[in-house]
Scaffold this active site. Structure first.
Site, short mmCIF file in Angstrom:
data_model
loop_
_atom_site.label_atom_id
_atom_site.label_comp_id
_atom_site.label_asym_id
_atom_site.label_seq_id
_atom_site.Cartn_x
_atom_site.Cartn_y
_atom_site.Cartn_z
N SER A 252 22.97 68.15 -4.86
CA SER A 252 21.89 67.37 -4.31
C SER A 252 21.80 66.23 -5.07
O SER A 252 21.49 66.30 -6.52
CB SER A 252 20.69 67.95 -4.12
OG SER A 252 19.55 67.29 -4.54
N LYS A 253 22.05 65.05 -4.56
CA LYS A 253 21.92 63.60 -5.42
C LYS A 253 20.38 63.67 -5.92
O LYS A 253 20.51 62.99 -6.99
CB LYS A 253 22.34 62.48 -4.27
CG LYS A 253 21.83 61.31 -4.97
CD LYS A 253 22.99 60.56 -5.87
CE LYS A 253 22.81 59.21 -6.25
NZ LYS A 253 23.58 58.85 -7.51
N ARG A 254 19.41 64.04 -5.21
CA ARG A 254 18.37 63.86 -5.58
C ARG A 254 17.76 64.59 -6.77
O ARG A 254 17.00 64.50 -7.53
CB ARG A 254 17.32 64.10 -4.28
CG ARG A 254 16.62 63.18 -3.90
CD ARG A 254 15.64 63.42 -2.66
NE ARG A 254 16.05 64.33 -1.81
CZ ARG A 254 15.37 65.26 -1.27
NH1 ARG A 254 14.46 65.64 -1.68
NH2 ARG A 254 16.18 65.96 -0.38
N ASP A 262 29.23 57.97 -8.92
CA ASP A 262 28.76 58.59 -10.15
C ASP A 262 30.26 58.98 -10.83
O ASP A 262 30.54 58.42 -11.99
CB ASP A 262 27.89 59.45 -10.05
CG ASP A 262 26.68 58.85 -9.62
OD1 ASP A 262 26.12 57.74 -9.82
OD2 ASP A 262 25.78 59.96 -9.06
#
Ligand code: GLU
Length: 482
Positions: A252-254, A262
């Site tokens: 999850s990026k969050r 990235d």
């Protein structure tokens, strides 16, 4: 039948690894069978829209080589390929379903729907719609419409029986129809819900294989019923298990997991990332691991898809990245390495190509470059303990005598090349009756000030040049004499 797959990203501003894997599999399913790969931008969730987010999608497709045959930027026969530009077409389809008795107008107010939730015995957040409006007479419906009452259109689910569909990865899935909510197809603002739009879009775009994350698995019976309601042929479903950070958590990026951009910024090669994610949920018939995109196109087969979630292992990617760097054509590698070398070694007259060549076999990611080449710029303040090396059979004393013997020989060299340095040092080893390492290790240490370095004594001396090499060797002597 021509295979047609689509990648339908929502522009979020970054490319999630799981989404990129979906895109890759869609591309491979199409290309391995001579089919078409389509890009559709699903931008109807206005709240989630981010500036420049669509460019992130185009850039990713271009960088990875997942070239789409149809899409907003390249056109095609089934456009528009941006969902927000298709908004006018869904109401007619919803009305077709109303006419067939497969959908109905609903005029329930927000308040009524809220109270339904509250009166739900279990207090669950989700309560099935109670079909209050299903039984309105045609006259009542018409009266409400004429009076301009806000409405939604709901799908009428079957009351009894089961719905079964086949998924390529998960096999046969059956649900009881009475568990299915009469979901909203058209919202009060006149826009379709995602659940409706995606079915209409996939049908109109002649998509044969719908490939998406397994989070859509539970909605698929409803989609399937929509295809049936229209009398359309449902596509082949391919749901992919989540890509995980560890056994419990999805990537999850969050929560700090890396996006495609990235990884690129961290010095991973696009080819290595694509190769690595191809293996996150698919395996070839043999144990091969290194594949170019072209080779994947030739090898990919849906039977290799797995339903067990795979863990994104940065170590494995790092290893694979190193293999890609090693195998890369030098000029291509140098084009990527050069800006990083220039940034790490500003105002240098050193031969960056020689440094790059030394590094190529040792890099795991391009971002290792600054750390590995820093010492060319500035000799670090190192401890003389570095001169002691068991395998090289050196200690302070041997190191000092080696450096003292090497300095005049190197001073006397009229030509400063790898060859001449090498010859002179080998001759000196013979004269001193030492082991190679006993002379070369202290020189390497004095030249780099590091416990390890890309390249040995001869290569470093060649790159640093005569003056700087001698300066560093003399510093070594001073340190050892203290
Ligand atoms: N726009 C959806 C998403 O990004 C696509 C889902 C699908 O492939 O149907 O999750």
């Amino acid at each position: 039948m021509e295979i047609r797959t689509r990648f339908a990203p929502s522009p979020t501003g970054y490319m999630h690894i799981g989404n990129l894997r979906t895109a890759l599999y869609e591309y491979l399913i199409a290309k391995s069978q001579g089919g078409k790969f389509i890009l559709r931008i699903e931008d109807t969730d206005q709240e989630r829209l981010v500036d420049g987010a669509v460019d992130v999608i185009y850039n990713t497709m271009r960088m990875t080589g997942l070239k789409h045959d149809e899409g907003p930027d390249v056109g095609g026969d089934y456009g528009p390929y941006v969902q927000s530009e298709r908004m006018g077409m869904y109401m007619d389809y919803a009305k077709q379903l109303v006419e067939k008795g497969e959908a109905y107008y609903c005029f329930c107010t927000k308040e009524r729907l809220e109270s339904l939730k509250e009166s739900n015995a279990e207090g669950a957040a989700f309560a099935k719609y109670d079909r209050h409006c299903l039984h309105l007479s045609q006259d009542d419906v018409q009266k409400n419409l004429d009076a301009g009452m806000p409405f939604v259109i709901r799908q009428k689910m079957p009351d009894t029986g089961t719905t079964t569909f086949h998924d390529v990865v998960y096999g046969e899935i059956t649900v009881n129809n009475d568990e299915l909510d009469d979901q909203i197809l058209m919202k009060a603002d006149g826009f379709p819900t995602y659940n409706f739009a995606n079915v209409v879009d996939d049908h109109l775009m002649h998509i044969t294989h719908v490939v998406r994350g397994s989070e859509y698995l539970s909605s698929t019976p409803k989609y399937n019923l929509l295809y049936q309601a229209f009398g359309w042929e449902a596509p082949t479903y391919v749901h992919l298990p989540a890509v995980m950070r560890d056994a419990q958590h999805k990537l999850s990026k969050r929560h700090g997991d890396k996006s495609f951009e990235d990884l690129v910024n961290e010095g991973f090669l696009v080819e290595a990332i694509v190769n690595y994610i191809a293996l996150l949920g698919w395996s070839p018939a043999d144990n091969r691991e290194i594949f170019s995109l072209k080779e994947l196109e030739e090898t990919f087969d849906m039977s290799g898809l797995s339903k067990s979630p795979s863990i994104f292992d940065i170590k494995k990617l790092t290893w694979m990245n190193g293999e890609y760097i090693k195998a890369m054509d030098f000029d291509k590698y140098y084009a990527l390495a050069e800006p990083r070398l220039k940034a790490a070694l500003p105002n240098t007259t050193l031969d960056l190509k020689k440094i790059a060549a030394l590094l190529q076999k040792r890099l795991e990611t391009l971002n290792d470059i600054p750390r590995l080449v820093d010492f060319f710029q500035t000799l670090p303040d190192y401890s003389t303990e570095l001169y002691t090396h068991k395998k090289m059979k050196t200690n302070d004393e041997i190191a000092l005598s080696s450096l003292l013997a090497a300095i005049p020989v190197l001073e006397g060299l009229t030509e400063w090349t790898e060859h001449s340095i090498h010859e002179s040092m080998m001759e000196l080893v013979g004269t001193l009756g030492m082991k190679n390492g006993q002379l070369l290790w202290p020189i390497r240490t004095a030249l780099s000030g590091e416990p390890t370095s890309p390249g040995g004594a001869i290569e470093l001396a060649d790159i640093l040049g005569k003056e700087e090499s001698l300066r560093r060797l003399r510093i070594g002597v001073e340190k050892l004499q203290k």
